[in-house]
Design a protein around this motif. Structure first.
Motif, PDB file in Angstrom:
ATOM      1  N   LEU A 199      -3.714  -3.333   8.665  1.00  0.00           N
ATOM      2  CA  LEU A 199      -2.786  -3.082   8.543  1.00  0.00           C
ATOM      3  C   LEU A 199      -1.931  -1.865   8.242  1.00  0.00           C
ATOM      4  O   LEU A 199      -1.657  -0.787   7.543  1.00  0.00           O
ATOM      5  CB  LEU A 199      -3.109  -4.056   6.166  1.00  0.00           C
ATOM      6  N   THR A 200      -0.437  -2.336   8.770  1.00  0.00           N
ATOM      7  CA  THR A 200       0.920  -1.094   8.737  1.00  0.00           C
ATOM      8  C   THR A 200       1.736  -2.242   8.809  1.00  0.00           C
ATOM      9  O   THR A 200       2.428  -3.289   8.537  1.00  0.00           O
ATOM     10  CB  THR A 200       1.089  -0.531  10.259  1.00  0.00           C
ATOM     11  N   TYR A 201       2.797  -1.282   8.243  1.00  0.00           N
ATOM     12  CA  TYR A 201       4.155  -1.816   8.049  1.00  0.00           C
ATOM     13  C   TYR A 201       5.305  -1.554   8.730  1.00  0.00           C
ATOM     14  O   TYR A 201       5.249  -0.077   8.594  1.00  0.00           O
ATOM     15  CB  TYR A 201       3.946  -1.550   6.261  1.00  0.00           C
ATOM     16  N   ASP A 202       5.590  -1.766   9.028  1.00  0.00           N
ATOM     17  CA  ASP A 202       7.252  -1.449   9.980  1.00  0.00           C
ATOM     18  C   ASP A 202       6.764  -0.674  11.154  1.00  0.00           C
ATOM     19  O   ASP A 202       7.626   0.864  11.540  1.00  0.00           O
ATOM     20  CB  ASP A 202       8.453  -0.557   9.120  1.00  0.00           C
ATOM     21  N   LEU A 203       5.622  -0.666  11.750  1.00  0.00           N
ATOM     22  CA  LEU A 203       5.126  -0.332  12.518  1.00  0.00           C
ATOM     23  C   LEU A 203       4.880  -1.361  14.289  1.00  0.00           C
ATOM     24  O   LEU A 203       5.071  -0.388  15.453  1.00  0.00           O
ATOM     25  CB  LEU A 203       3.602   0.582  12.415  1.00  0.00           C
ATOM     26  N   GLY A 204       4.220  -2.782  14.237  1.00  0.00           N
ATOM     27  CA  GLY A 204       4.521  -3.210  15.500  1.00  0.00           C
ATOM     28  C   GLY A 204       2.851  -3.361  15.102  1.00  0.00           C
ATOM     29  O   GLY A 204       1.910  -2.252  14.911  1.00  0.00           O
ATOM     30  N   PRO A 205       2.539  -3.851  16.527  1.00  0.00           N
ATOM     31  CA  PRO A 205       1.444  -3.484  17.464  1.00  0.00           C
ATOM     32  C   PRO A 205       1.166  -2.254  17.642  1.00  0.00           C
ATOM     33  O   PRO A 205       1.948  -1.305  17.935  1.00  0.00           O
ATOM     34  CB  PRO A 205       1.434  -4.034  18.322  1.00  0.00           C
ATOM     35  N   SER A 206      -0.497  -1.597  17.775  1.00  0.00           N
ATOM     36  CA  SER A 206      -0.459  -0.202  17.271  1.00  0.00           C
ATOM     37  C   SER A 206      -2.273  -0.609  17.912  1.00  0.00           C
ATOM     38  O   SER A 206      -2.852  -0.935  17.239  1.00  0.00           O
ATOM     39  CB  SER A 206      -0.681   0.221  16.368  1.00  0.00           C
ATOM     40  N   THR A 207      -2.389   0.387  18.913  1.00  0.00           N
ATOM     41  CA  THR A 207      -3.768   0.519  20.188  1.00  0.00           C
ATOM     42  C   THR A 207      -4.356   1.602  19.538  1.00  0.00           C
ATOM     43  O   THR A 207      -5.468   1.622  19.766  1.00  0.00           O
ATOM     44  CB  THR A 207      -3.838   0.429  20.957  1.00  0.00           C
ATOM     45  N   ASN A 208      -3.053   2.162  18.280  1.00  0.00           N
ATOM     46  CA  ASN A 208      -3.986   3.405  17.346  1.00  0.00           C
ATOM     47  C   ASN A 208      -5.036   3.150  16.173  1.00  0.00           C
ATOM     48  O   ASN A 208      -4.422   2.817  15.457  1.00  0.00           O
ATOM     49  CB  ASN A 208      -3.084   4.337  17.246  1.00  0.00           C
ATOM     50  N   PRO A 209      -6.331   3.055  15.306  1.00  0.00           N
ATOM     51  CA  PRO A 209      -6.706   3.010  14.541  1.00  0.00           C
ATOM     52  C   PRO A 209      -6.508   4.088  13.543  1.00  0.00           C
ATOM     53  O   PRO A 209      -7.074   3.781  12.757  1.00  0.00           O
ATOM     54  CB  PRO A 209      -8.197   2.565  15.024  1.00  0.00           C
ATOM     55  N   CYS A 210      -5.549   4.850  14.088  1.00  0.00           N
ATOM     56  CA  CYS A 210      -5.583   5.724  12.839  1.00  0.00           C
ATOM     57  C   CYS A 210      -3.853   5.803  13.132  1.00  0.00           C
ATOM     58  O   CYS A 210      -3.478   7.212  12.351  1.00  0.00           O
ATOM     59  CB  CYS A 210      -6.194   7.006  12.692  1.00  0.00           C
ATOM     60  N   ASP A 211      -3.273   4.685  12.957  1.00  0.00           N
ATOM     61  CA  ASP A 211      -1.579   5.194  13.178  1.00  0.00           C
ATOM     62  C   ASP A 211      -1.043   5.327  11.504  1.00  0.00           C
ATOM     63  O   ASP A 211      -1.669   4.053  10.878  1.00  0.00           O
ATOM     64  CB  ASP A 211      -1.308   3.877  13.763  1.00  0.00           C
ATOM     65  N   ASN A 212       0.055   6.056  11.739  1.00  0.00           N
ATOM     66  CA  ASN A 212       0.309   6.477  10.796  1.00  0.00           C
ATOM     67  C   ASN A 212       1.585   7.034  10.766  1.00  0.00           C
ATOM     68  O   ASN A 212       3.259   7.512   9.557  1.00  0.00           O
ATOM     69  CB  ASN A 212       0.082   7.824   9.397  1.00  0.00           C
ATOM     70  N   ASP A 213       2.545   5.944  11.777  1.00  0.00           N
ATOM     71  CA  ASP A 213       4.024   5.940  12.202  1.00  0.00           C
ATOM     72  C   ASP A 213       3.903   5.010  11.689  1.00  0.00           C
ATOM     73  O   ASP A 213       3.855   4.365  10.536  1.00  0.00           O
ATOM     74  CB  ASP A 213       3.925   5.636  13.676  1.00  0.00           C
ATOM     75  N   GLY A 214       5.280   4.485  11.602  1.00  0.00           N
ATOM     76  CA  GLY A 214       6.079   3.410  10.859  1.00  0.00           C
ATOM     77  C   GLY A 214       6.167   3.902   9.098  1.00  0.00           C
ATOM     78  O   GLY A 214       6.411   4.933   8.868  1.00  0.00           O
TER      79      GLY A 214
END
Length: 230
Positions: A199-214
């Motif tokens: 669950l991410t905020y202000d990132l949009g759909p991500s294919t990265n399971p460790c995404d810390n952008d946004g």
């Protein structure tokens, strides 16, 4: 989940495929490029009352996540992942509940800010989890606003997870409890397989399971391990 309703309003889904891994430093190493497929709204989400053979997960200290040890047609975290990190009023039990120990945010107030609160996996045909069977991942969340996105992944080996992206969902113009779902086919792999919900905020759909952008101050991910028969 008391108080939870299926997705409200217009929902969004994009099905891409991607393979990658989170290594020991928490980085994502893609091994395939995403490809865009058709876009569609999620189907109706199963309610807890429709689950006929509930097998509740227990926290497994070896994996560091909830685990369903024995084969069943359902694996349900129950309250094991309610909340996020050490957020005010809603510290998540045994956080971060990720196989690689990848951290999550502590920021916000429980059920004001976003969180993943429950994950359950069900066999579409009602049979025990077995390679080749179709299963549905449902996730109970609290959504802060339409900038929250829920991403789904699976791994064929919980002991050495290579995360494969399934899809993403969000709700436009909505705040509150919501359930999202995605389906996939169980692969041939290890006895213990896993799913990850991010669950991410202000990132949009991500294919990265460790995404810390946004806006990483409000990101979360939880994993569940479950038994799969050959």
């Amino acid at each position: 989940i008391p108080g939870y309703e299926p997705e409200v309003g217009e929902a969004w889904k994009e099905s891409w495929e991607n393979v990658g891994e989170c290594n020991t430093t928490g980085q994502f190493e893609p091994t395939a490029s995403p490809t865009t497929a058709s876009s569609a709204a999620p189907t109706a989400t199963p309610s807890p009352s429709s689950i006929t053979s509930v097998y509740d997960a227990v926290f497994d200290s070896n994996y560091g996540v909830p685990r369903c040890e024995f084969a069943s047609n359902t694996c349900d975290t129950g309250s094991l992942v309610v909340g996020r990190g050490n957020m005010t009023g809603g510290a998540e039990p045994n956080y971060p509940n990720t196989l690689d120990g990848f951290p999550e945010s502590n920021n916000g107030v429980f059920h004001v800010a976003e969180s993943i609160d429950r994950i359950w996996i069900t066999s579409t045909g009602g049979e025990e989890f077995r390679a080749g069977e179709n299963v549905t991942i449902a996730v109970g969340t609290y959504i802060y606003d339409e900038y929250d996105t829920v991403d789904f992944f699976y791994a064929a080996n919980a002991s050495n997870p290579i995360w494969i992206y399934i899809g993403s969902n969000y709700i436009e113009g909505y705040t509150g409890p919501a359930i999202f779902e995605e389906s996939y086919t169980l692969p041939t792999g290890a006895d213990n397989q896993a799913v990850r919900v991010q669950l991410t905020y202000d990132l949009g759909p991500s294919t990265n399971p460790c995404d810390n952008d946004g806006d990483e101050w409000f990101h979360e991910r939880d994993d569940v391990v479950f038994k799969v028969l050959p």
